[in-house]
Design an enzyme around this catalytic site. Structure first.
Site, short mmCIF file in Angstrom:
data_model
loop_
_atom_site.label_atom_id
_atom_site.label_comp_id
_atom_site.label_asym_id
_atom_site.label_seq_id
_atom_site.Cartn_x
_atom_site.Cartn_y
_atom_site.Cartn_z
N CYS A 52 57.51 32.37 10.63
CA CYS A 52 58.62 31.81 9.85
C CYS A 52 58.94 30.37 10.30
O CYS A 52 59.18 29.50 9.49
CB CYS A 52 59.89 32.63 10.05
SG CYS A 52 59.66 34.39 10.07
N ASP A 53 58.99 30.16 11.61
CA ASP A 53 59.56 28.91 12.12
C ASP A 53 58.53 27.96 12.74
O ASP A 53 58.83 26.79 12.96
CB ASP A 53 60.61 29.22 13.20
CG ASP A 53 61.80 30.00 12.64
OD1 ASP A 53 62.04 29.87 11.42
OD2 ASP A 53 62.45 30.72 13.40
N CYS B 187 60.32 34.49 15.41
CA CYS B 187 59.38 34.62 14.30
C CYS B 187 58.54 33.35 14.18
O CYS B 187 58.97 32.37 13.57
CB CYS B 187 60.14 34.90 12.99
SG CYS B 187 59.05 35.12 11.58
P1 FAD Z 1 66.77 42.02 5.75
O1 FAD Z 1 66.58 40.73 5.07
O2 FAD Z 1 66.93 41.97 7.20
O3 FAD Z 1 68.03 42.71 5.11
C1 FAD Z 1 68.54 43.92 5.59
C2 FAD Z 1 70.01 43.94 5.21
O4 FAD Z 1 70.42 45.29 5.19
C3 FAD Z 1 70.93 43.23 6.17
O5 FAD Z 1 71.54 42.16 5.52
C4 FAD Z 1 72.01 44.21 6.51
O6 FAD Z 1 73.30 43.68 6.25
C5 FAD Z 1 71.77 45.33 5.54
N1 FAD Z 1 72.01 46.59 6.19
C6 FAD Z 1 71.44 47.03 7.34
N2 FAD Z 1 71.91 48.26 7.63
C7 FAD Z 1 72.77 48.58 6.64
C8 FAD Z 1 73.57 49.70 6.36
N3 FAD Z 1 73.57 50.79 7.16
N4 FAD Z 1 74.37 49.68 5.25
C9 FAD Z 1 74.35 48.62 4.40
N5 FAD Z 1 73.60 47.53 4.60
C10 FAD Z 1 72.83 47.51 5.71
N6 FAD Z 1 60.24 35.50 6.11
C11 FAD Z 1 59.67 34.62 5.26
O7 FAD Z 1 59.00 35.03 4.31
N7 FAD Z 1 59.87 33.28 5.42
C12 FAD Z 1 60.61 32.75 6.43
O8 FAD Z 1 60.74 31.54 6.55
C13 FAD Z 1 61.22 33.67 7.33
N8 FAD Z 1 61.98 33.20 8.34
C14 FAD Z 1 62.54 34.09 9.22
C15 FAD Z 1 63.26 33.59 10.28
C16 FAD Z 1 63.82 34.45 11.19
C17 FAD Z 1 64.61 33.89 12.34
C18 FAD Z 1 63.64 35.87 11.05
C19 FAD Z 1 64.28 36.82 12.02
C20 FAD Z 1 62.90 36.38 9.99
C21 FAD Z 1 62.32 35.49 9.08
N9 FAD Z 1 61.55 35.95 8.03
C22 FAD Z 1 60.98 35.06 7.15
C23 FAD Z 1 61.33 37.38 7.79
C24 FAD Z 1 62.26 37.84 6.66
O9 FAD Z 1 63.58 37.43 6.94
C25 FAD Z 1 62.21 39.35 6.56
O10 FAD Z 1 60.87 39.77 6.40
C26 FAD Z 1 63.01 39.82 5.37
O11 FAD Z 1 64.33 39.34 5.47
C27 FAD Z 1 63.00 41.32 5.31
O12 FAD Z 1 63.80 41.71 4.27
P2 FAD Z 1 64.54 43.11 4.28
O13 FAD Z 1 65.19 43.18 3.00
O14 FAD Z 1 63.60 44.18 4.67
O15 FAD Z 1 65.59 43.03 5.48
#
Ligand code: FAD
Ligand code: NDP
Length: 333
Positions: free
Chosen positions: A149-150, A146
């Site tokens: 992000c990084d 990403c």
């Molecule tokens: P997620 O945060 O990925 O959460 C999904 C969650 O759902 C997971 O914890 C998982 O445990 C749970 N889950 C999945 N399937 C199931 C299931 N079947 N049952 C129950 N639970 C489940 N964004 C920024 O704004 N700033 C940053 O600095 C940044 N840094 C990043 C660095 C990295 C390395 C990465 C990979 C991404 C980064 N991002 C950053 C992007 C950001 O992390 C994502 O956009 C954000 O986390 C998305 O949120 P989400 O809730 O959609 O998914």
């Protein structure tokens, strides 16, 4: 376990959950959240667990380390009256008439399904990785998936950085990284790039970007602490060489975590959940509604990366969660 019908079940645990919990609590929906237990191999609390500090979430002028951010959100959710269970949802059985026949979700280690009138799904999309030799050692010590992000982190400043991929994401990331890097090299595995012409042109117009076609990385090199280079292969000449590099960014696509839905929600061609509409009417025809986070099944809402292949940021995820929670409330009225 026997189950009464929940007003709202949340399948997710990412950075915006406190938003959903707060809004659901204010609507007196008594939300139940399944935060996942090593779902898709990643710890509960979402993708931010795979990074270090978060510099672009508003409210933290000096950035914030992810454990502090996520712990604060989790505490806020609990404080708001959200019930949290650390289990992954393995199956769902969705209803077309959830106000009379509730949706069913089956949690890890349980035989009996839980019942709910509305479900909010935000199970993310994970960035694909190549799992090259050395990746485990240098992940987050030079290797990332990403750039937004990084890319601004001090370890990447004024370094030669490498982006793998030839799609729109790779082009966008390469351009973005030139703000910090001394030079960016894109490794494209074919002779052609998949990216749209306009995105390719932006790459070609940027004097800090070099594109190596027909080229793959085979090994990540380093000093045991941080990454220092890559071994690369020209797959037409079979020539192997080493390049110095202070960072490697994968931009080879994302895989949305939607397989557990078993085809019950409409997905796009890349398996992201389609939102912004709902199936209604006797023939289940698709009609467009004011629901921004509504899916193809009534009472099922989706937010975050699992329905967003463009922005994929913590703050955009939080925004869609606010919408999903408010729309679930409206659906229940
Ligand atoms: P997620 O945060 O990925 O959460 C999904 C969650 O759902 C997971 O914890 C998982 O445990 C749970 N889950 C999945 N399937 C199931 C299931 N079947 N049952 C129950 N639970 C489940 N964004 C920024 O704004 N700033 C940053 O600095 C940044 N840094 C990043 C660095 C990295 C390395 C990465 C990979 C991404 C980064 N991002 C950053 C992007 C950001 O992390 C994502 O956009 C954000 O986390 C998305 O949120 P989400 O809730 O959609 O998914
Ligand atoms: P894509 O699937 O479009 O591109 C992935 C790229 O990675 C391709 O060049 C592909 O090569 C390459 N790749 C895949 N696997 C490997 C591998 N194992 N080794 C080396 N290279 C590999 O993903 P994107 O994330 O770029 O884009 C996803 C969607 O999001 C697209 O629809 C895109 O248009 C959209 N998007 C739009 C943006 C915008 O409009 N600003 C910005 C970012 C994304 P190959 O071509 O050989 O398969």
């Amino acid at each position: 376990m026997s189950s009464s019908v929940e007003k709202v079940i949340i399948i997710w645990s990412g950075p915006a959950w406190h938003t959903a919990a707060i809004y659901a609590w204010r609507a007196m929906l008594e939300p139940l959240m399944f935060e996942g237990f090593l779902a898709w191999g990643v710890a509960a609390w979402g993708q931010l667990t795979t990074t270090t500090d978060v510099e672009n979430y508003p409210g933290f002028p000096n950035g914030i380390m992810w454990p502090e951010l996520m712990q604060g959100m989790r505490e806020q959710s609990l404080h708001s009256g959200c019930r949290i269970e650390t289990k992954t949802i393995e199956r769902v059985l969705l209803s077309q008439d959830p106000k009379n026949v509730p949706h069913k979700v089956r949690a890890q280690w349980e035989d009996e399904p839980r019942l709910a009138t509305t479900i909010i799904i935000a199970t993310w999309a994970t960035a694909k990785r190549l799992h090259l030799p050395g990746e485990d050692i240098y992940w987050q010590n030079g290797v990332s998936a990403c750039a937004v992000c990084d890319g601004a982190l001090p370890i990447f400043r004024k370094k030669h950085l490498v982006v793998i991929g030839g799609g729109d994401s790779a082009c966008e990331e390469a351009n973005y990284l030139t703000k910090y890097a001394s030079k960016v090299t894109m490794l494209v595995r074919r002779d052609a790039m998949r990216a749209s012409k306009v995105m390719q042109q932006r790459v070609f117009d940027n004097p800090k970007i070099e594109v190596l076609r027909n080229t793959q990385a085979t090994d990540i090199l380093g000093d045991g602490q941080v990454m220092t280079g890559l071994k690369i292969l020209n797959n037409t000449s079979d020539e192997v060489s080493e390049i110095e590099a202070g960072g490697l960014f994968y931009a080879i696509g994302h895989k949305p975590a939607t397989s557990f839905l078993d085809g019950q929600l409409m997905l796009d061609e890349a398996w992201y959940i389609l939102t912004g509409h709902m199936l209604t009417g006797e023939n289940n025809e698709v009609t467009w509604h004011v629901w921004n986070t509504g899916t193809s099944v009534p009472g099922v809402f989706a937010g975050g990366d699992v329905q967003d292949k463009k922005y994929r940021q913590a703050i955009t995820s939080a925004g869609t969660w606010c919408m999903a929670s408010l729309e679930a409330e409206h659906f229940l009225q």
